[in-house]
Scaffold this motif. Sequence first.
Motif, PDB file in Angstrom:
ATOM      1  N   LEU A   9       0.841  -1.187   0.000  1.00 21.55           N
ATOM      2  CA  LEU A   9       0.000   0.000   0.000  1.00 21.55           C
ATOM      3  C   LEU A   9       0.879   1.241   0.000  1.00 21.55           C
ATOM      4  O   LEU A   9       1.791   1.355   0.809  1.00 21.55           O
ATOM      5  CB  LEU A   9      -0.898   0.034   1.239  1.00 21.55           C
ATOM      6  CG  LEU A   9      -1.964  -1.048   1.369  1.00 21.55           C
ATOM      7  CD1 LEU A   9      -2.682  -0.893   2.704  1.00 21.55           C
ATOM      8  CD2 LEU A   9      -2.953  -0.979   0.232  1.00 21.55           C
ATOM      9  N   GLU A  13      -3.623   4.972  -0.499  1.00 18.88           N
ATOM     10  CA  GLU A  13      -4.207   3.773  -1.089  1.00 18.88           C
ATOM     11  C   GLU A  13      -4.991   2.969  -0.062  1.00 18.88           C
ATOM     12  O   GLU A  13      -4.741   3.044   1.133  1.00 18.88           O
ATOM     13  CB  GLU A  13      -3.120   2.894  -1.704  1.00 18.88           C
ATOM     14  CG  GLU A  13      -2.464   3.506  -2.921  1.00 18.88           C
ATOM     15  CD  GLU A  13      -1.464   2.570  -3.570  1.00 18.88           C
ATOM     16  OE1 GLU A  13      -1.182   2.765  -4.760  1.00 18.88           O
ATOM     17  OE2 GLU A  13      -0.979   1.655  -2.883  1.00 18.88           O
ATOM     18  N   GLU A 173     -10.710   3.033  -6.214  1.00 11.64           N
ATOM     19  CA  GLU A 173      -9.450   2.326  -6.502  1.00 11.64           C
ATOM     20  C   GLU A 173      -9.056   1.351  -5.393  1.00 11.64           C
ATOM     21  O   GLU A 173      -7.875   1.144  -5.130  1.00 11.64           O
ATOM     22  CB  GLU A 173      -8.325   3.337  -6.749  1.00 11.64           C
ATOM     23  CG  GLU A 173      -8.609   4.274  -7.915  1.00 11.64           C
ATOM     24  CD  GLU A 173      -7.471   5.241  -8.181  1.00 11.64           C
ATOM     25  OE1 GLU A 173      -6.446   5.159  -7.476  1.00 11.64           O
ATOM     26  OE2 GLU A 173      -7.607   6.072  -9.096  1.00 11.64           O
ATOM     27  N   LYS A 175      -8.122  -2.008  -3.662  1.00 12.18           N
ATOM     28  CA  LYS A 175      -7.568  -3.303  -4.042  1.00 12.18           C
ATOM     29  C   LYS A 175      -8.234  -4.372  -3.188  1.00 12.18           C
ATOM     30  O   LYS A 175      -8.487  -4.145  -2.006  1.00 12.18           O
ATOM     31  CB  LYS A 175      -6.050  -3.329  -3.796  1.00 12.18           C
ATOM     32  CG  LYS A 175      -5.283  -2.245  -4.532  1.00 12.18           C
ATOM     33  CD  LYS A 175      -3.823  -2.251  -4.095  1.00 12.18           C
ATOM     34  CE  LYS A 175      -3.041  -1.136  -4.775  1.00 12.18           C
ATOM     35  NZ  LYS A 175      -1.627  -1.109  -4.321  1.00 12.18           N
TER      36      LYS A 175
END
Length: 212
Positions: A9, A13, A173, A175
């Motif tokens: 990360l 993020e 965004e 993950k």
Amino acid sequence: MGCPLALRLGPGEGAALTGPSGCGKSTYLRVAAGLHTCFEGRRRVGGGVRIGYMPQEPCLLPFRTVEQNITGMARAVGRKGGTAEAMLLCRRLGLEGMEGRYPAALSGGQYRRAMLARTLAAAPRLLLLDEPFTGLDGAARALVRNLLDAYLTRTGAALLLTSHDAEEAGLAEMKFYPVCSPAGQAEDFRQTTVKVPERVGQAWISGNHGIV
């Protein structure tokens, strides 16, 4: 038994550990928080990284109001944030007018949002949130998503959360990392170790945020 996990990360993020109940998501999160020490692999924390951990279990002080819970967290980490910041967090999380209530007077969804406000009051650079959308309706879920997106963008903090539903955890965004342990093995998994091989299982926070 768990499954190998490796993730990276960068500042701003976010990532989600997803999977059914009992598969080990919370255990991985506790490893990242430094609360679970029986695992194979490596966990390293760089200096100056403040971690904000929000568990699934209730964690508000029952004898303090929502506002007092939030401002108390800010003071506990040496911040001067006070009433104005508490009011702002409550407004952004749809808790305006509830600042003076005690935790027992909150609904389940309100309680979860108050827990998040308390966590954010510490100004963490790494957020670890265990099922933050539990008990939230669509509107409240959107408030939480928007606030987290804005917080990561503004502060450069990183986020790791757990969710049984990947779509539910859909921040910008985001993950996704499926946790693959069968639910039937969850009890053995918790009683033994988190099976993370030597060279994986690291969550890297790049830049000046240190390593977890």
